[in-house]
Design a protein around this motif. Structure first.
Motif, PDB file in Angstrom:
ATOM      1  N   ASP A 100       1.619 -16.657  -5.654  1.00  7.12           N
ATOM      2  CA  ASP A 100       1.354 -15.418  -4.929  1.00  7.12           C
ATOM      3  C   ASP A 100       0.435 -15.716  -3.756  1.00  7.12           C
ATOM      4  O   ASP A 100      -0.785 -15.785  -3.900  1.00  7.12           O
ATOM      5  N   SER A 101       1.019 -15.907  -2.606  1.00  9.97           N
ATOM      6  CA  SER A 101       0.249 -16.236  -1.412  1.00  9.97           C
ATOM      7  C   SER A 101       0.812 -15.491  -0.216  1.00  9.97           C
ATOM      8  O   SER A 101       2.037 -15.437  -0.025  1.00  9.97           O
ATOM      9  N   GLY A 102      -0.082 -14.929   0.586  1.00  8.82           N
ATOM     10  CA  GLY A 102       0.329 -14.241   1.794  1.00  8.82           C
ATOM     11  C   GLY A 102       0.874 -15.166   2.856  1.00  8.82           C
ATOM     12  O   GLY A 102       1.346 -14.704   3.903  1.00  8.82           O
ATOM     13  N   ARG A 103       0.837 -16.473   2.612  1.00  9.74           N
ATOM     14  CA  ARG A 103       1.450 -17.418   3.549  1.00  9.74           C
ATOM     15  C   ARG A 103       2.974 -17.373   3.475  1.00  9.74           C
ATOM     16  O   ARG A 103       3.652 -17.876   4.370  1.00  9.74           O
ATOM     17  N   TYR A 104       3.494 -16.789   2.393  1.00 13.63           N
ATOM     18  CA  TYR A 104       4.940 -16.721   2.191  1.00 13.63           C
ATOM     19  C   TYR A 104       5.436 -15.299   2.414  1.00 13.63           C
ATOM     20  O   TYR A 104       4.861 -14.330   1.914  1.00 13.63           O
ATOM     21  N   GLY A 105       6.548 -15.192   3.157  1.00 14.35           N
ATOM     22  CA  GLY A 105       7.029 -13.895   3.597  1.00 14.35           C
ATOM     23  C   GLY A 105       7.310 -12.906   2.491  1.00 14.35           C
ATOM     24  O   GLY A 105       6.977 -11.723   2.603  1.00 14.35           O
ATOM     25  N   SER A 106       7.931 -13.365   1.405  1.00 15.58           N
ATOM     26  CA  SER A 106       8.299 -12.444   0.332  1.00 15.58           C
ATOM     27  C   SER A 106       7.069 -11.760  -0.252  1.00 15.58           C
ATOM     28  O   SER A 106       7.069 -10.544  -0.490  1.00 15.58           O
ATOM     29  N   PHE A 107       5.997 -12.524  -0.470  1.00 18.07           N
ATOM     30  CA  PHE A 107       4.766 -11.944  -1.010  1.00 18.07           C
ATOM     31  C   PHE A 107       4.025 -11.149   0.059  1.00 18.07           C
ATOM     32  O   PHE A 107       3.497 -10.060  -0.208  1.00 18.07           O
ATOM     33  N   ALA A 108       3.989 -11.677   1.287  1.00 23.09           N
ATOM     34  CA  ALA A 108       3.250 -11.024   2.371  1.00 23.09           C
ATOM     35  C   ALA A 108       3.801  -9.635   2.678  1.00 23.09           C
ATOM     36  O   ALA A 108       3.043  -8.691   2.929  1.00 23.09           O
ATOM     37  N   MET A 109       5.121  -9.493   2.662  1.00 19.83           N
ATOM     38  CA  MET A 109       5.725  -8.198   2.969  1.00 19.83           C
ATOM     39  C   MET A 109       5.464  -7.187   1.855  1.00 19.83           C
ATOM     40  O   MET A 109       5.125  -6.025   2.121  1.00 19.83           O
ATOM     41  N   GLU A 110       5.617  -7.618   0.609  1.00 20.38           N
ATOM     42  CA  GLU A 110       5.348  -6.714  -0.513  1.00 20.38           C
ATOM     43  C   GLU A 110       3.882  -6.285  -0.517  1.00 20.38           C
ATOM     44  O   GLU A 110       3.559  -5.118  -0.774  1.00 20.38           O
ATOM     45  N   LEU A 111       2.999  -7.229  -0.234  1.00 15.79           N
ATOM     46  CA  LEU A 111       1.568  -6.931  -0.215  1.00 15.79           C
ATOM     47  C   LEU A 111       1.239  -5.895   0.854  1.00 15.79           C
ATOM     48  O   LEU A 111       0.509  -4.922   0.596  1.00 15.79           O
ATOM     49  N   LEU A 112       1.782  -6.075   2.046  1.00 17.65           N
ATOM     50  CA  LEU A 112       1.507  -5.144   3.139  1.00 17.65           C
ATOM     51  C   LEU A 112       2.029  -3.747   2.813  1.00 17.65           C
ATOM     52  O   LEU A 112       1.321  -2.745   3.008  1.00 17.65           O
ATOM     53  N   ILE A 113       3.251  -3.664   2.316  1.00 17.63           N
ATOM     54  CA  ILE A 113       3.829  -2.363   1.971  1.00 17.63           C
ATOM     55  C   ILE A 113       3.001  -1.676   0.886  1.00 17.63           C
ATOM     56  O   ILE A 113       2.671  -0.485   0.989  1.00 17.63           O
ATOM     57  N   ASN A 114       2.641  -2.417  -0.157  1.00 14.13           N
ATOM     58  CA  ASN A 114       1.886  -1.827  -1.261  1.00 14.13           C
ATOM     59  C   ASN A 114       0.506  -1.353  -0.821  1.00 14.13           C
ATOM     60  O   ASN A 114       0.034  -0.285  -1.244  1.00 14.13           O
ATOM     61  N   GLU A 115      -0.161  -2.144   0.021  1.00 15.76           N
ATOM     62  CA  GLU A 115      -1.492  -1.747   0.479  1.00 15.76           C
ATOM     63  C   GLU A 115      -1.423  -0.501   1.356  1.00 15.76           C
ATOM     64  O   GLU A 115      -2.309   0.359   1.301  1.00 15.76           O
ATOM     65  N   MET A 116      -0.377  -0.387   2.158  1.00 12.18           N
ATOM     66  CA  MET A 116      -0.217   0.818   2.972  1.00 12.18           C
ATOM     67  C   MET A 116       0.048   2.038   2.098  1.00 12.18           C
ATOM     68  O   MET A 116      -0.490   3.126   2.348  1.00 12.18           O
ATOM     69  N   MET A 117       0.852   1.868   1.057  1.00 11.71           N
ATOM     70  CA  MET A 117       1.140   2.986   0.161  1.00 11.71           C
ATOM     71  C   MET A 117      -0.114   3.428  -0.592  1.00 11.71           C
ATOM     72  O   MET A 117      -0.314   4.623  -0.842  1.00 11.71           O
ATOM     73  N   LYS A 118      -0.979   2.485  -0.934  1.00 15.87           N
ATOM     74  CA  LYS A 118      -2.245   2.833  -1.588  1.00 15.87           C
ATOM     75  C   LYS A 118      -3.130   3.680  -0.678  1.00 15.87           C
ATOM     76  O   LYS A 118      -3.944   4.476  -1.151  1.00 15.87           O
ATOM     77  N   ARG A 119      -2.953   3.500   0.634  1.00 15.53           N
ATOM     78  CA  ARG A 119      -3.762   4.250   1.604  1.00 15.53           C
ATOM     79  C   ARG A 119      -3.124   5.589   1.980  1.00 15.53           C
ATOM     80  O   ARG A 119      -3.670   6.323   2.797  1.00 15.53           O
ATOM     81  N   GLY A 120      -1.948   5.880   1.413  1.00 12.66           N
ATOM     82  CA  GLY A 120      -1.316   7.168   1.670  1.00 12.66           C
ATOM     83  C   GLY A 120      -0.032   7.125   2.460  1.00 12.66           C
ATOM     84  O   GLY A 120       0.571   8.175   2.730  1.00 12.66           O
ATOM     85  N   ALA A 121       0.423   5.945   2.850  1.00 10.89           N
ATOM     86  CA  ALA A 121       1.694   5.827   3.570  1.00 10.89           C
ATOM     87  C   ALA A 121       2.859   5.932   2.592  1.00 10.89           C
ATOM     88  O   ALA A 121       2.708   5.694   1.393  1.00 10.89           O
ATOM     89  N   ALA A 122       4.021   6.295   3.103  1.00 11.14           N
ATOM     90  CA  ALA A 122       5.244   6.351   2.301  1.00 11.14           C
ATOM     91  C   ALA A 122       6.241   5.345   2.861  1.00 11.14           C
ATOM     92  O   ALA A 122       6.446   5.285   4.076  1.00 11.14           O
TER      93      ALA A 122
END
Length: 223
Positions: A100-122
């Motif tokens: 699980d590293s943000g250096r890899y696209g598959s993890f980096a994209m999921e991480l970004l989407i999830n963090e935005m959703m935690k902040r109230g984004a859909a």
């Protein structure tokens, strides 16, 4: 109309710099999550507090803090929820990898989407602007990391049904990207292929871990 005097302009600039420095100091006191960008500074060109997203990092905010990164073959995806006025940027080096590293696209994209959703984004309201994927190392035709990264992020966003509203990808140029997460505004500057030793070394390291496998649109400002 009376134009402001030189001294008045200098005073205004000094006031902005002072306010920006105070904001940077406040941002540095906030505890950050693992992988969240934390290099804060005052950008004199844009007269704004800024954060630099390094390879493997991300940053999400609902304010117009300037989120910046510099790219060679790496990709930065900037996602934005227009309704919630929340945006974020990541910076990944390779499409896939171990762990699980943000250096890899598959993890980096999921991480970004999830963090935005935690902040109230859909996710259903997110739109994307993508940058990078440049072939900045001459002679690397067999393992084109930039092309692989670009294809990955386009395919990923298509699968997740997140529309790409603009992009500046591939070609031979390194890029400097700035993103304002509240307004969703993105700016890109193509850098000269010379004097990019740090990016070249970064891309060579990524290429050594890569295995070979058998543009523009929307609204992006140049600066």
């Amino acid at each position: 109309m009376t134009l402001p005097s030189a001294s008045s302009a200098m005073q205004q600039s000094a006031a902005l710099a002072s306010a920006g420095a105070a904001r940077v100091a406040q941002l540095k006191t906030v505890s950050r999550k693992n992988g969240e960008a934390s290099f804060f500074f005052y950008d004199a060109h844009f007269k704004n507090a800024a954060v630099k997203v390094l390879p493997g990092e991300y940053f999400v905010d609902n304010d117009d803090l300037l989120v910046m990164t510099t790219l060679g073959s790496c990709i930065a995806a900037c996602l934005w929820d227009r309704h919630a006025q929340i945006g974020g940027m990541n910076h990944f080096m390779l499409p896939e990898g171990h762990g699980d590293s943000g250096r890899y696209g598959s993890f980096a994209m999921e991480l970004l989407i999830n963090e935005m959703m935690k902040r109230g984004a859909a996710k259903s309201r997110m739109e994307a602007k993508i940058f990078g994927g440049g072939a900045v190392i001459s002679g690397m035709n067999t393992i084109n990391v930039g092309e692989r990264n670009t294809n990955f992020v386009i395919d990923f966003l298509k699968l997740e049904r997140i529309p790409i509203v603009s992009k500046d990808v591939m070609d031979v140029y390194p890029r400097k990207v700035c993103f304002l997460p509240k307004s969703g505004k993105a700016m890109v500057k193509r850098l000269a292929p010379t004097n990019t030793d740090a990016l070249v070394q970064q891309d060579k390291a990524a290429a050594q871990r890569a295995q070979p496998v058998a543009s523009t649109g929307g609204s992006i400002d140049l600066f």
